[in-house]
Motif scaffolding. Structure first.
Motif, mmCIF file in Angstrom:
data_model
loop_
_atom_site.group_PDB
_atom_site.id
_atom_site.type_symbol
_atom_site.label_atom_id
_atom_site.label_comp_id
_atom_site.label_asym_id
_atom_site.label_seq_id
_atom_site.Cartn_x
_atom_site.Cartn_y
_atom_site.Cartn_z
ATOM 1 N N PHE A 1 22.935 9.850 -56.103
ATOM 2 C CA PHE A 1 23.540 8.965 -57.089
ATOM 3 C C PHE A 1 22.876 9.050 -58.455
ATOM 4 N N SER A 2 21.552 9.324 -58.477
ATOM 5 C CA SER A 2 20.833 9.270 -59.755
ATOM 6 C C SER A 2 19.972 10.495 -60.050
ATOM 7 N N GLY A 3 19.980 11.493 -59.161
ATOM 8 C CA GLY A 3 19.189 12.692 -59.414
ATOM 9 C C GLY A 3 17.699 12.490 -59.191
ATOM 10 N N SER A 4 17.339 11.419 -58.514
ATOM 11 C CA SER A 4 15.934 11.110 -58.235
ATOM 12 C C SER A 4 15.883 10.121 -57.079
ATOM 13 N N THR A 5 14.803 10.186 -56.312
ATOM 14 C CA THR A 5 14.613 9.176 -55.272
ATOM 15 C C THR A 5 14.109 7.868 -55.869
ATOM 16 N N GLN A 6 13.787 7.884 -57.178
ATOM 17 C CA GLN A 6 13.348 6.688 -57.909
ATOM 18 C C GLN A 6 12.124 6.028 -57.266
ATOM 19 N N GLY A 7 11.288 6.861 -56.631
ATOM 20 C CA GLY A 7 10.072 6.333 -56.023
ATOM 21 C C GLY A 7 10.302 5.619 -54.701
ATOM 22 N N ILE A 8 11.543 5.607 -54.229
ATOM 23 C CA ILE A 8 11.860 4.965 -52.948
ATOM 24 C C ILE A 8 11.397 5.879 -51.810
ATOM 25 N N THR A 9 10.638 5.339 -50.885
ATOM 26 C CA THR A 9 10.159 6.145 -49.763
ATOM 27 C C THR A 9 10.538 5.569 -48.406
ATOM 28 N N GLY A 10 11.097 4.370 -48.396
ATOM 29 C CA GLY A 10 11.449 3.737 -47.129
ATOM 30 C C GLY A 10 12.878 3.237 -47.131
ATOM 31 N N ASP A 11 13.196 2.373 -46.172
ATOM 32 C CA ASP A 11 14.544 1.849 -46.010
ATOM 33 C C ASP A 11 14.640 0.355 -46.299
ATOM 34 N N GLY A 12 13.623 -0.214 -46.929
ATOM 35 C CA GLY A 12 13.662 -1.642 -47.213
ATOM 36 C C GLY A 12 14.607 -1.974 -48.347
ATOM 37 N N CYS A 13 14.771 -3.260 -48.626
ATOM 38 C CA CYS A 13 15.642 -3.694 -49.712
ATOM 39 C C CYS A 13 14.930 -3.559 -51.051
ATOM 40 N N TYR A 14 15.656 -3.145 -52.049
ATOM 41 C CA TYR A 14 15.098 -2.952 -53.387
ATOM 42 C C TYR A 14 15.401 -4.171 -54.257
ATOM 43 N N GLN A 15 14.779 -4.211 -55.427
ATOM 44 C CA GLN A 15 15.052 -5.302 -56.373
ATOM 45 C C GLN A 15 16.335 -5.001 -57.128
ATOM 46 N N VAL A 16 17.299 -5.861 -57.012
ATOM 47 C CA VAL A 16 18.612 -5.654 -57.633
ATOM 48 C C VAL A 16 18.477 -5.631 -59.152
ATOM 49 N N GLY A 17 19.140 -4.647 -59.776
ATOM 50 C CA GLY A 17 19.174 -4.553 -61.233
ATOM 51 C C GLY A 17 17.841 -4.240 -61.883
ATOM 52 N N SER A 18 16.943 -3.602 -61.147
ATOM 53 C CA SER A 18 15.593 -3.363 -61.665
ATOM 54 C C SER A 18 15.419 -1.993 -62.314
ATOM 55 N N MET A 19 16.356 -1.084 -62.116
ATOM 56 C CA MET A 19 16.172 0.296 -62.552
ATOM 57 C C MET A 19 17.046 0.622 -63.761
ATOM 58 N N PRO A 20 16.453 1.194 -64.830
ATOM 59 C CA PRO A 20 17.227 1.540 -66.030
ATOM 60 C C PRO A 20 17.699 2.988 -66.066
ATOM 61 N N ALA A 21 17.343 3.782 -65.062
ATOM 62 C CA ALA A 21 17.585 5.231 -65.117
ATOM 63 C C ALA A 21 19.072 5.556 -65.153
ATOM 64 N N PRO A 22 19.436 6.661 -65.846
ATOM 65 C CA PRO A 22 20.831 7.099 -65.814
ATOM 66 C C PRO A 22 21.255 7.472 -64.397
ATOM 67 N N ASN A 23 22.531 7.376 -64.127
ATOM 68 C CA ASN A 23 23.063 7.659 -62.798
ATOM 69 C C ASN A 23 24.544 7.987 -62.936
ATOM 70 N N LEU A 24 25.147 8.366 -61.834
ATOM 71 C CA LEU A 24 26.546 8.791 -61.875
ATOM 72 C C LEU A 24 27.454 7.704 -62.446
#
Length: 298
Positions: A102-125
């Motif tokens: 979706f974004s061309g990067s794993t965005q530092g995600i290494t597990g399957d837990g829930c992420y912080q909604v609306g926390s990432m500014p990176a470009p994406n599809l």
């Protein structure tokens, strides 16, 4: 006033340097022109479909699906469309692969837990489609309601829906699967379909997932075949025993039936291809250095 005579040798060398520079400049100009033509030709090899629907399935290797009697519908699509014989996930477990495609990067995600909604500014599809004034949506089975940012509810899991993590993607574009249009002309330019934890083969059998695809997407697949549209079925990762080789099938009018390229592709290549199919004019993250999928287009 000096009566010194001009240095003929210096003047001769200057003329020679100019004469040498002219063909060099011309050569560089020709090279740039050729490069531009080649770039345009490369981009022209990717079709421009009216609609693209991408379905993400779960945790099965290429050898478990392609050619399997348990997945007759996926293999029917592969026969009438294209199958990538060397398609690969990026890593394990599931969630980083969804971010990658979706974004061309794993965005530092290494597990399957829930992420912080609306926390990432990176470009994406989605943000690229929006910037290009194209349309985008995701259709998520068992999502409680449109725009819901819940972590998990029933058979729904946020870990398979990376779009909610990005501040540049409206949560309202995260729709329930019940909102998937029956009039396919109303589909966005690009959309993702994410089955729930049973329908995607994560918790249930291959046959269950294959049957879900046929029941819910066969009408779109048939329509896409005659309406310049595309269906992509791919997987996040393999079963962790096959080098992360995953099944990826493409089907629709732009696809050359029976094609099966052996070029190696991964989720970053898929993202780049989706960006170029939609003509967004940019590439997110590692999609910038990835390759368009070729050898499958009419």
């Amino acid at each position: 006033m000096s009566n010194a005579r001009p240095n003929r040798h210096r003047r001769t060398r200057t003329k020679a340097a100019i004469l040498l520079a002219v063909p060099a400049a011309l050569t560089a100009g020709v090279a740039a022109t050729v490069a531009g033509v080649n770039s345009a030709s490369a981009s022209a090899t990717v079709p421009k479909p009216d609609h693209v629907v991408v379905v993400m399935m779960e945790n099965h290797a290429y050898s478990q699906i392609i050619g399997s009697k348990d997945a007759p519908y996926i293999n029917q699509l592969a026969k009438g469309g294209a199958v990538l014989k060397a398609s690969y996930g990026i890593t394990h477990p599931s969630q980083p692969n969804y971010f990658a495609v979706f974004s061309g990067s794993t965005q530092g995600i290494t597990g399957d837990g829930c992420y912080q909604v609306g926390s990432m500014p990176a470009p994406n599809l989605a943000s690229e489609l929006i910037a290009a004034k194209q349309t985008w949506a995701s259709y998520n089975e068992s999502l409680p309601k449109e725009g819901s940012t819940t972590c998990k509810e029933g058979k729904y899991a946020q870990k398979h829906n990376p779009w909610f993590a990005f501040k540049n993607v409206p949560t309202s574009t995260g729709k329930t699967f019940a909102q998937f249009p029956t009039d396919f002309t109303e589909l966005p330019k690009v959309s993702f379909v994410v089955p729930n934890l049973c329908s995607d083969m994560h918790d249930c059998s291959i046959g269950t997932g294959d049957g879900w695809l046929k029941k819910n997407l066969d009408a779109y697949a048939s329509w896409a075949k005659t309406h310049n549209s595309l269906l992509v079925i791919t997987y996040d990762e393999d079963d962790k025993h096959s080098g992360n080789q995953i099944p990826t099938v493409l089907y629709g009018q732009p696809v050359k039936a029976g094609s099966a390229p052996t070029t190696k592709y991964n989720h970053y290549d898929m993202l780049r291809t989706l960006e170029d199919l939609a003509e967004v004019g940019s590439h997110a993250g590692k999609a910038a250095s990835a390759s368009d999928i070729t050898g499958v287009w009419n």
